[in-house]
Design a protein around this motif. Structure first.
Motif, PDB file in Angstrom:
ATOM      1  N   GLY A   8       0.937  -1.278  -0.172  1.00 59.91           N
ATOM      2  CA  GLY A   8      -0.105   0.155   0.056  1.00 59.91           C
ATOM      3  C   GLY A   8       0.913   1.100  -0.175  1.00 59.91           C
ATOM      4  N   GLY A   9       2.174   1.048  -0.205  1.00 54.31           N
ATOM      5  CA  GLY A   9       2.764   2.577  -0.448  1.00 54.31           C
ATOM      6  C   GLY A   9       3.583   2.796   1.077  1.00 54.31           C
ATOM      7  N   PRO A  10       4.415   3.763   0.954  1.00 59.50           N
ATOM      8  CA  PRO A  10       5.279   4.531   2.127  1.00 59.50           C
ATOM      9  C   PRO A  10       4.298   5.072   3.043  1.00 59.50           C
ATOM     10  CG  PRO A  10       5.652   5.818   0.198  1.00 59.50           C
ATOM     11  CD  PRO A  10       4.660   4.614  -0.198  1.00 59.50           C
ATOM     12  N   ASP A  11       4.628   4.627   4.361  1.00 58.27           N
ATOM     13  CA  ASP A  11       4.010   5.304   5.476  1.00 58.27           C
ATOM     14  C   ASP A  11       4.921   6.368   6.246  1.00 58.27           C
ATOM     15  OD1 ASP A  11       1.991   5.407   7.901  1.00 58.27           O
ATOM     16  OD2 ASP A  11       3.858   4.907   8.715  1.00 58.27           O
ATOM     17  N   LEU A  12       4.418   7.828   6.649  1.00 55.89           N
ATOM     18  CA  LEU A  12       5.362   8.466   7.028  1.00 55.89           C
ATOM     19  C   LEU A  12       6.197   8.247   8.208  1.00 55.89           C
ATOM     20  CD1 LEU A  12       6.478  11.643   6.895  1.00 55.89           C
ATOM     21  CD2 LEU A  12       4.348  12.154   8.201  1.00 55.89           C
ATOM     22  N   LEU A  13       5.474   7.787   9.198  1.00 60.63           N
ATOM     23  CA  LEU A  13       6.010   7.410  10.406  1.00 60.63           C
ATOM     24  C   LEU A  13       7.200   6.117  10.275  1.00 60.63           C
ATOM     25  CD1 LEU A  13       6.531   7.596  13.398  1.00 60.63           C
ATOM     26  CD2 LEU A  13       4.619   6.120  13.744  1.00 60.63           C
ATOM     27  N   THR A  14       6.715   5.406   9.634  1.00 62.81           N
ATOM     28  CA  THR A  14       7.702   4.154   9.146  1.00 62.81           C
ATOM     29  C   THR A  14       8.960   4.683   8.466  1.00 62.81           C
ATOM     30  OG1 THR A  14       5.769   2.635   9.020  1.00 62.81           O
ATOM     31  CG2 THR A  14       7.991   2.155   7.956  1.00 62.81           C
ATOM     32  N   GLN A  15       8.890   5.542   7.405  1.00 66.71           N
ATOM     33  CA  GLN A  15       9.825   6.213   6.573  1.00 66.71           C
ATOM     34  C   GLN A  15      10.801   7.048   7.525  1.00 66.71           C
ATOM     35  OE1 GLN A  15      11.054   5.271   3.373  1.00 66.71           O
ATOM     36  NE2 GLN A  15       9.256   3.764   3.791  1.00 66.71           N
ATOM     37  N   LEU A  16      10.202   7.873   8.284  1.00 69.40           N
ATOM     38  CA  LEU A  16      10.980   8.715   9.263  1.00 69.40           C
ATOM     39  C   LEU A  16      11.712   7.850  10.264  1.00 69.40           C
ATOM     40  CD1 LEU A  16       8.321  11.552  10.113  1.00 69.40           C
ATOM     41  CD2 LEU A  16      10.424  11.714   8.967  1.00 69.40           C
ATOM     42  N   PHE A  17      11.323   6.866  10.961  1.00 69.52           N
ATOM     43  CA  PHE A  17      11.895   6.029  11.735  1.00 69.52           C
ATOM     44  C   PHE A  17      12.996   5.009  11.020  1.00 69.52           C
ATOM     45  CE2 PHE A  17      12.611   2.397  14.752  1.00 69.52           C
ATOM     46  CZ  PHE A  17      12.521   3.103  16.023  1.00 69.52           C
ATOM     47  N   LEU A  18      12.433   4.530  10.009  1.00 71.87           N
ATOM     48  CA  LEU A  18      13.636   3.625   9.264  1.00 71.87           C
ATOM     49  C   LEU A  18      14.793   4.517   8.806  1.00 71.87           C
ATOM     50  CD1 LEU A  18      14.617   1.205   7.699  1.00 71.87           C
ATOM     51  CD2 LEU A  18      12.987   2.153   5.697  1.00 71.87           C
ATOM     52  N   LEU A  19      14.538   5.894   8.117  1.00 76.04           N
ATOM     53  CA  LEU A  19      15.754   6.262   8.038  1.00 76.04           C
ATOM     54  C   LEU A  19      16.613   6.876   9.069  1.00 76.04           C
ATOM     55  CD1 LEU A  19      16.742   6.774   4.890  1.00 76.04           C
ATOM     56  CD2 LEU A  19      16.177   9.169   5.267  1.00 76.04           C
ATOM     57  N   ALA A  20      15.879   7.214  10.245  1.00 82.34           N
ATOM     58  CA  ALA A  20      16.558   7.851  11.427  1.00 82.34           C
ATOM     59  C   ALA A  20      17.566   6.665  11.998  1.00 82.34           C
ATOM     60  CB  ALA A  20      15.720   8.339  12.390  1.00 82.34           C
ATOM     61  N   HIS A  21      16.908   5.468  11.902  1.00 83.05           N
ATOM     62  CA  HIS A  21      17.562   4.323  12.384  1.00 83.05           C
ATOM     63  C   HIS A  21      18.819   4.106  11.571  1.00 83.05           C
ATOM     64  CE1 HIS A  21      17.906  -0.039  14.060  1.00 83.05           C
ATOM     65  NE2 HIS A  21      18.344  -0.117  12.722  1.00 83.05           N
ATOM     66  N   GLU A  22      18.756   3.858  10.251  1.00 79.04           N
ATOM     67  CA  GLU A  22      19.821   3.742   9.526  1.00 79.04           C
ATOM     68  C   GLU A  22      21.083   5.041   9.638  1.00 79.04           C
ATOM     69  OE1 GLU A  22      20.115   0.681   8.345  1.00 79.04           O
ATOM     70  OE2 GLU A  22      17.999   0.092   8.763  1.00 79.04           O
TER      71      GLU A  22
END
Length: 311
Positions: free
Chosen positions: A188-202
């Motif tokens: 269903g496409g990218p989720d804002l919180l998921t993308q923020l947490f993911l990139l901040a984690h990496e």
């Protein structure tokens, strides 16, 4: 006694007829000697003066402005990086090291690779604004990071982990965050919180690399020599710290720009799946909470935590 060439006959003495010539020759000899002496002195004088001129020419310095010590401008030089290859004792996670509040202006997420890349290009500078001051406080180097949204089959660090295990990953060789777009656009496409947490984690892994934490982790991994319990413990400490760093960043960015304050509430309510390498859901929730409440980076020192907190 006669000399061998002497005839034995000596004439009677008579006054020397050329006595005046002898005096005159003596005078001329004195004059010549004096002239030679003066010439020698002249040559010596020329050599000495020439030497003085040459030595003075060699000592000439450009004129410098006279500045009194009280008015002399102070020259500030950036601190020389003193990277410490430590985990628990790393300067980055020492008490008092903080990250500032930041404002992130981000484009809206979209269902294409191009929209994802635009989002990442805007988020990375915001992560840098938050973490570079902390790295500077710790005297650590500052290294730029790249983001790659391609669905790569291999990296400088080896093959990527399966999509079922990771939506993104970091490679220290080349300092690159990989976020393959097919993994982000699925379900269903990218989720804002998921993308923020993911990139901040990496990016948290990138911070670990810049500080020397990741290098020390890798050294300890090799020393474990295949001891699976030790290796998994190291992995969980590394990943849970990146979770904590991610939450700490979001707490300092929420309520400004494109990151609403409500995202922090959503993050508090989110749950994590248990993982042997990334930690149990309980441990993940613990370090996420610590990151959101952190006043400095010491709150994320997972390598100093007891084993029960990194299970």
């Amino acid at each position: 006694m006669e000399r061998p060439d002497d005839s034995g006959e000596r004439p009677a003495w008579t006054p020397p007829a050329d006595d005046h010539r002898e005096q005159r020759s003596t005078v001329w000899l004195t004059v010549i000697l004096f002239a030679v002496f003066m010439a020698v002195m002249l040559v010596v004088a020329v050599l000495v003066v020439g030497g003085m001129k040459e030595s003075k020419a060699g000592a000439v310095q450009p004129r410098q402005p006279t500045v009194s010590p009280s008015s002399a401008p102070s020259v500030s030089r950036p601190p020389v990086p003193t990277r410490k290859y430590e985990t628990a004792g790393n300067p980055l996670v020492a008490p008092g090291v903080t990250i500032p509040k930041v404002t992130c202006e981000l484009p809206k997420l979209g269902g294409t690779k191009e929209r994802l890349e635009a989002f990442y290009r805007a988020l990375i500078p915001c992560l840098e604004q938050a973490w570079h001051p902390a790295l500077t406080q710790a005297g650590e180097p500052r290294i730029p990071v790249a983001v790659n949204a391609d669905d790569v089959g291999n990296t400088a660090c080896g093959p990527p982990p399966p999509a079922s295990e990771a939506m993104g990953f970091y490679c220290s060789d080349g300092a690159t965050i990989f976020v393959p777009s097919p993994r982000q656009l699925a379900d269903g496409g990218p989720d804002l919180l998921t993308q923020l947490f993911l990139l901040a984690h990496e990016y948290g892994h990138h911070v670990q690399e810049q500080s020397g934490i990741l290098s020390k982790h890798d050294s300890l991994y090799r020393e474990a020599d295949g001891d699976r319990p030790k290796i998994l413990d190291l992995s969980r400490r590394l990943e849970l710290q990146a979770d904590c760093f991610s939450a700490m960043f979001l707490a300092n960015a929420a309520g400004r720009g494109s990151i609403g304050a409500g995202l922090v509430s959503q993050l508090r309510q989110s749950t994590f799946e248990s993982s042997d390498t990334h930690g149990s859901s309980k441990s993940a929730a613990l370090w996420q909470k610590r990151g959101l409440k952190a006043t400095d980076t010491s709150a994320c020192n997972t390598f100093a935590a007891p084993a029960s907190e990194v299970s």
